[in-house]
Motif scaffolding. Structure first.
Motif, PDB file in Angstrom:
ATOM      1  N   ILE A  30      32.534 -73.582 -92.099  1.00  0.00           N
ATOM      2  CA  ILE A  30      32.630 -73.454 -93.555  1.00  0.00           C
ATOM      3  C   ILE A  30      32.167 -74.738 -94.229  1.00  0.00           C
ATOM      4  O   ILE A  30      31.425 -74.719 -95.204  1.00  0.00           O
ATOM      5  CB  ILE A  30      34.080 -73.127 -93.979  1.00  0.00           C
ATOM      6  CG1 ILE A  30      34.478 -71.740 -93.484  1.00  0.00           C
ATOM      7  CG2 ILE A  30      34.247 -73.227 -95.494  1.00  0.00           C
ATOM      8  CD1 ILE A  30      35.951 -71.430 -93.654  1.00  0.00           C
ATOM      9  N   HIS A  31      32.584 -75.875 -93.679  1.00  0.00           N
ATOM     10  CA  HIS A  31      32.277 -77.172 -94.287  1.00  0.00           C
ATOM     11  C   HIS A  31      30.822 -77.592 -94.096  1.00  0.00           C
ATOM     12  O   HIS A  31      30.386 -78.577 -94.692  1.00  0.00           O
ATOM     13  CB  HIS A  31      33.205 -78.249 -93.722  1.00  0.00           C
ATOM     14  CG  HIS A  31      34.644 -77.979 -94.021  1.00  0.00           C
ATOM     15  ND1 HIS A  31      35.664 -78.590 -93.340  1.00  0.00           N
ATOM     16  CD2 HIS A  31      35.240 -77.142 -94.915  1.00  0.00           C
ATOM     17  CE1 HIS A  31      36.820 -78.161 -93.802  1.00  0.00           C
ATOM     18  NE2 HIS A  31      36.581 -77.276 -94.757  1.00  0.00           N
ATOM     19  N   ASP A  33      28.295 -75.122 -94.310  1.00  0.00           N
ATOM     20  CA  ASP A  33      27.539 -73.965 -94.773  1.00  0.00           C
ATOM     21  C   ASP A  33      26.516 -74.398 -95.824  1.00  0.00           C
ATOM     22  O   ASP A  33      26.885 -74.848 -96.911  1.00  0.00           O
ATOM     23  CB  ASP A  33      28.493 -72.932 -95.373  1.00  0.00           C
ATOM     24  CG  ASP A  33      27.797 -71.677 -95.856  1.00  0.00           C
ATOM     25  OD1 ASP A  33      26.564 -71.562 -95.684  1.00  0.00           O
ATOM     26  OD2 ASP A  33      28.486 -70.806 -96.409  1.00  0.00           O
ATOM     27  N   GLU A  35      24.857 -72.718 -97.828  1.00  0.00           N
ATOM     28  CA  GLU A  35      24.959 -71.968 -99.082  1.00  0.00           C
ATOM     29  C   GLU A  35      25.955 -72.626-100.046  1.00  0.00           C
ATOM     30  O   GLU A  35      25.870 -72.436-101.250  1.00  0.00           O
ATOM     31  CB  GLU A  35      25.356 -70.518 -98.804  1.00  0.00           C
ATOM     32  CG  GLU A  35      24.235 -69.723 -98.156  1.00  0.00           C
ATOM     33  CD  GLU A  35      24.570 -68.253 -98.035  1.00  0.00           C
ATOM     34  OE1 GLU A  35      25.377 -67.746 -98.843  1.00  0.00           O
ATOM     35  OE2 GLU A  35      24.011 -67.605 -97.147  1.00  0.00           O
ATOM     36  N   SER A  36      26.893 -73.395 -99.510  1.00  0.00           N
ATOM     37  CA  SER A  36      27.877 -74.083-100.350  1.00  0.00           C
ATOM     38  C   SER A  36      27.552 -75.556-100.545  1.00  0.00           C
ATOM     39  O   SER A  36      27.993 -76.153-101.518  1.00  0.00           O
ATOM     40  CB  SER A  36      29.275 -73.978 -99.723  1.00  0.00           C
ATOM     41  OG  SER A  36      29.700 -72.644 -99.673  1.00  0.00           O
ATOM     42  N   TRP A  37      26.819 -76.140 -99.598  1.00  0.00           N
ATOM     43  CA  TRP A  37      26.607 -77.589 -99.591  1.00  0.00           C
ATOM     44  C   TRP A  37      25.129 -77.924 -99.421  1.00  0.00           C
ATOM     45  O   TRP A  37      24.493 -77.458 -98.493  1.00  0.00           O
ATOM     46  CB  TRP A  37      27.382 -78.236 -98.442  1.00  0.00           C
ATOM     47  CG  TRP A  37      28.814 -77.845 -98.401  1.00  0.00           C
ATOM     48  CD1 TRP A  37      29.387 -76.888 -97.617  1.00  0.00           C
ATOM     49  CD2 TRP A  37      29.875 -78.389 -99.186  1.00  0.00           C
ATOM     50  NE1 TRP A  37      30.723 -76.810 -97.863  1.00  0.00           N
ATOM     51  CE2 TRP A  37      31.053 -77.722 -98.822  1.00  0.00           C
ATOM     52  CE3 TRP A  37      29.932 -79.381-100.151  1.00  0.00           C
ATOM     53  CZ2 TRP A  37      32.278 -78.019 -99.396  1.00  0.00           C
ATOM     54  CZ3 TRP A  37      31.158 -79.667-100.718  1.00  0.00           C
ATOM     55  CH2 TRP A  37      32.311 -79.004-100.347  1.00  0.00           C
ATOM     56  N   ARG A  47      29.858 -85.754-103.553  1.00  0.00           N
ATOM     57  CA  ARG A  47      29.835 -84.297-103.733  1.00  0.00           C
ATOM     58  C   ARG A  47      31.217 -83.766-104.133  1.00  0.00           C
ATOM     59  O   ARG A  47      31.332 -82.647-104.613  1.00  0.00           O
ATOM     60  CB  ARG A  47      29.303 -83.582-102.494  1.00  0.00           C
ATOM     61  CG  ARG A  47      30.221 -83.588-101.295  1.00  0.00           C
ATOM     62  CD  ARG A  47      29.704 -82.758-100.120  1.00  0.00           C
ATOM     63  NE  ARG A  47      28.736 -83.501 -99.331  1.00  0.00           N
ATOM     64  CZ  ARG A  47      27.611 -82.974 -98.856  1.00  0.00           C
ATOM     65  NH1 ARG A  47      27.323 -81.721 -99.064  1.00  0.00           N
ATOM     66  NH2 ARG A  47      26.791 -83.706 -98.145  1.00  0.00           N
ATOM     67  N   SER A  53      31.666 -80.614-108.435  1.00  0.00           N
ATOM     68  CA  SER A  53      32.396 -79.503-107.829  1.00  0.00           C
ATOM     69  C   SER A  53      32.406 -78.247-108.696  1.00  0.00           C
ATOM     70  O   SER A  53      32.883 -77.205-108.263  1.00  0.00           O
ATOM     71  CB  SER A  53      33.840 -79.931-107.545  1.00  0.00           C
ATOM     72  OG  SER A  53      33.869 -81.013-106.649  1.00  0.00           O
ATOM     73  N   ARG A  56      31.657 -74.487-107.477  1.00  0.00           N
ATOM     74  CA  ARG A  56      31.800 -74.347-106.027  1.00  0.00           C
ATOM     75  C   ARG A  56      33.006 -73.463-105.721  1.00  0.00           C
ATOM     76  O   ARG A  56      34.048 -73.575-106.361  1.00  0.00           O
ATOM     77  CB  ARG A  56      31.984 -75.723-105.377  1.00  0.00           C
ATOM     78  CG  ARG A  56      32.037 -75.634-103.862  1.00  0.00           C
ATOM     79  CD  ARG A  56      32.194 -76.979-103.185  1.00  0.00           C
ATOM     80  NE  ARG A  56      31.136 -77.878-103.586  1.00  0.00           N
ATOM     81  CZ  ARG A  56      31.346 -79.150-103.930  1.00  0.00           C
ATOM     82  NH1 ARG A  56      32.553 -79.660-103.929  1.00  0.00           N
ATOM     83  NH2 ARG A  56      30.343 -79.921-104.281  1.00  0.00           N
ATOM     84  N   HIS A  57      32.862 -72.598-104.761  1.00  0.00           N
ATOM     85  CA  HIS A  57      33.965 -71.709-104.376  1.00  0.00           C
ATOM     86  C   HIS A  57      35.164 -72.563-103.957  1.00  0.00           C
ATOM     87  O   HIS A  57      35.014 -73.543-103.232  1.00  0.00           O
ATOM     88  CB  HIS A  57      33.532 -70.796-103.219  1.00  0.00           C
ATOM     89  CG  HIS A  57      34.488 -69.681-102.977  1.00  0.00           C
ATOM     90  ND1 HIS A  57      35.687 -69.860-102.316  1.00  0.00           N
ATOM     91  CD2 HIS A  57      34.439 -68.373-103.321  1.00  0.00           C
ATOM     92  CE1 HIS A  57      36.331 -68.714-102.256  1.00  0.00           C
ATOM     93  NE2 HIS A  57      35.592 -67.795-102.860  1.00  0.00           N
ATOM     94  N   ALA A  60      35.475 -73.420-100.241  1.00  0.00           N
ATOM     95  CA  ALA A  60      34.319 -73.982 -99.540  1.00  0.00           C
ATOM     96  C   ALA A  60      34.718 -75.210 -98.720  1.00  0.00           C
ATOM     97  O   ALA A  60      34.000 -75.612 -97.813  1.00  0.00           O
ATOM     98  CB  ALA A  60      33.212 -74.345-100.526  1.00  0.00           C
ATOM     99  N   TYR A  61      35.852 -75.812 -99.049  1.00  0.00           N
ATOM    100  CA  TYR A  61      36.350 -76.971 -98.319  1.00  0.00           C
ATOM    101  C   TYR A  61      37.847 -76.787 -98.115  1.00  0.00           C
ATOM    102  O   TYR A  61      38.628 -76.850 -99.064  1.00  0.00           O
ATOM    103  CB  TYR A  61      36.065 -78.264 -99.095  1.00  0.00           C
ATOM    104  CG  TYR A  61      36.434 -79.506 -98.335  1.00  0.00           C
ATOM    105  CD1 TYR A  61      35.737 -79.876 -97.189  1.00  0.00           C
ATOM    106  CD2 TYR A  61      37.484 -80.317 -98.751  1.00  0.00           C
ATOM    107  CE1 TYR A  61      36.079 -81.021 -96.487  1.00  0.00           C
ATOM    108  CE2 TYR A  61      37.823 -81.461 -98.051  1.00  0.00           C
ATOM    109  CZ  TYR A  61      37.115 -81.812 -96.923  1.00  0.00           C
ATOM    110  OH  TYR A  61      37.464 -82.939 -96.221  1.00  0.00           O
TER     111      TYR A  61
END
Length: 124
Positions: A30-31, A33, A35-37, A47, A53, A56-57, A60-61
């Motif tokens: 996840i960390h 990904d 698509e998020s980062w 970041r 932020s 951001r979902h 996501a973290y």
């Protein structure tokens, strides 16, 4: 983090994972990904600034999990980490001995480096 689904889960591609299925969430994936980062493998502490932020979902973290079953020691762990790092960084300049490719990860209760993270300490 392992959970049992309480209801059917429909994935983005339309695949359905049925209620009652036991699944695992892997924070390392996840960390990192993309698509998020942006550039997920780069060290970019900025970041996490509030202005970076936005949008951001919220999951996501999740280093301590999330929701009602998150880590009860999260606040203590973060405070302990800040105190130790503040003391170390006031007295020493740290330099990594190895490279990222030298790190061997192992999953126990937490994800950690199997052989530690060797550093050199130089007095300030």
């Amino acid at each position: 983090m392992t959970r049992d689904l309480r209801e059917d889960l429909i994935l983005a591609d339309g695949e359905i994972i049925p209620k009652g299925f036991n699944y695992s969430v892997f924070p390392l994936a996840i960390h990192r990904d993309p698509e998020s980062w942006d550039n997920p493998e780069e060290f970019q502490p900025e970041r996490f600034l509030p202005e970076n932020s936005v949008g951001r979902h919220p999951f996501a973290y999740v280093p301590f999990s999330a929701g009602p079953r998150n880590c009860i020691g999260q606040k203590f762990a973060l405070m302990e980490e800040k105190v130790i790092l503040a003391h170390l960084l006031r007295q020493f300049r740290l330099e990594s001995i190895g490279t990222k490719d030298d790190i061997v990860l192992t999953t126990e209760l937490i994800l950690r480096s199997k052989n530690g993270l060797p550093v050199r300490c130089f007095p300030r």
